[in-house]
Design an enzyme around this catalytic site. Structure first.
Site, PDB file in Angstrom:
ATOM      1  CB  CYS A  76     -34.928  -7.219  -8.434  1.00 23.27           C
ATOM      2  SG  CYS A  76     -35.889  -5.711  -8.245  1.00 23.27           S
ATOM      3  CB  CYS A 190     -33.627  -1.654 -14.132  1.00 22.28           C
ATOM      4  SG  CYS A 190     -35.204  -2.547 -14.172  1.00 22.28           S
TER       5      CYS A 190
HETATM    6  N1  DGL Z   1     -36.184  -5.528 -12.425  1.00 23.82           N
HETATM    7  C1  DGL Z   1     -36.187  -4.634 -11.340  1.00 23.82           C
HETATM    8  C2  DGL Z   1     -34.828  -3.996 -11.103  1.00 23.82           C
HETATM    9  O1  DGL Z   1     -33.806  -4.558 -11.434  1.00 23.82           O
HETATM   10  C3  DGL Z   1     -37.312  -3.678 -11.058  1.00 23.82           C
HETATM   11  C4  DGL Z   1     -38.493  -3.482 -11.915  1.00 23.82           C
HETATM   12  C5  DGL Z   1     -39.680  -2.883 -11.186  1.00 23.82           C
HETATM   13  O2  DGL Z   1     -39.782  -1.643 -11.070  1.00 23.82           O
HETATM   14  O3  DGL Z   1     -40.490  -3.675 -10.697  1.00 23.82           O
HETATM   15  O4  DGL Z   1     -34.727  -2.947 -10.554  1.00 23.82           O
END
Ligand code: DGL
Length: 271
Positions: A76, A190
């Site tokens: 993430c 993301c």
């Molecule tokens: N998958 C996450 C990232 O790589 C974030 C998604 C969210 O906003 O929860 O930033």
């Protein structure tokens, strides 16, 4: 250190980390996966930094203490760009983060204009600015922070069709006509966004390169596991467990998609 195949703990706020998990499964088949989805605090991209650091540290430390992984992957960008120091202080095995792929984007861009597509949190982080200052200081960076794209990626994963107009609206000024110089590389900053790659490519100008950090992270994990790779047995059935901090919020459609992804158990984290 576990005795069987290497055990990899993968963490995200939702199903975005699955895009990183797929790269890891490709490169290191036979490793065990425990995937932790903090859907109880989703979405991360709009949360204040101090709350995020406290939450991510508390969830990951508890889960890691219970399952004793060989390595932890914070799949993430939103969490990695703030919480890695706090996690590395408390978790004794290597903690690998996923951060925006600015450096490879700079190497690839011919127009020297890069789109940065992340959550609202990631695109304004000091960590991200530091990457830009180090690797792309003389490039034009078009930043788009979108929380709606994250929701669309969750919907897509669960099998829902996307409205291309909603998708185009989320891209904001990324491909604005007359934008000079024109963006030719977009960083998917993301982990949810590679789930939308085909949909994004379908509405974007032709010949845009879309890059993410998934494959590089898998290679890094392979390096860190180093000598442990001998413990990876491709003939053994993989163990893939999915833990959710809010199990009741996982819909039947999401359950089905997770099973198709190969998760044999879907359980509550922190129970
Ligand atoms: N998958 C996450 C990232 O790589 C974030 C998604 C969210 O906003 O929860 O930033």
């Amino acid at each position: 250190m576990t005795q069987g195949p290497p055990r990899i703990l993968i963490f995200d706020s939702g199903v975005g980390g699955v895009t990183v998990a797929r790269e890891i499964w490709n490169l290191l088949p036979g490793s065990e996966t425990i995937y932790v989805c903090d859907n109880g605090f989703f979405p991360y991209g709009v949360k204040p930094e101090d709350e995020l650091i406290a939450r991510v540290t508390s969830v990951l430390c508890s889960v890691a203490a219970g399952c004793e992984p060989d390595i932890v992957v914070v799949a993430c960008n939103t969490a990695s760009t703030v919480a890695l120091p706090s996690l590395r202080e408390r978790i004794l095995v290597p903690v690998v983060g996923v951060v925006p792929a600015i450096k490879p984007a700079a190497a690839l861009s011919k127009t020297r204009a890069i789109g940065l597509l992340g959550t609202p949190g990631t695109v304004r982080r000091a960590y991200t600015q530091d990457l830009i200052d180090r690797f792309a200081s003389d490039y034009t960076i078009v930043r788009v922070g979108s929380a709606d794209l994250v929701l669309m990626a969750e919907e897509k994963f669960a099998g829902r069709d996307l409205d291309p107009r909603r998708l185009a609206a989320a891209l904001g000024p990324l491909f604005e006509p007359g934008g000079s110089p024109a963006v030719d590389v977009v960083v998917l900053a993301c982990t949810h966004f590679p789930l939308l790659r085909a949909d994004l490519a379908a509405i974007a100008p032709a010949n845009i390169a879309w890059i993410d950090s998934g494959a590089a992270i898998a290679r890094r994990i392979g390096e860190l596991l180093g000598g442990e790779r001998g413990r990876i047995s491709p003939s053994k059935p993989l163990s893939k467990i999915f833990l959710a901090t809010d199990l009741d919020a996982i819909s039947p459609a999401q359950h089905g998609a997770l099973r198709r992804e190969g998760f044999s158990e879907i359980r509550a984290a922190l129970s």
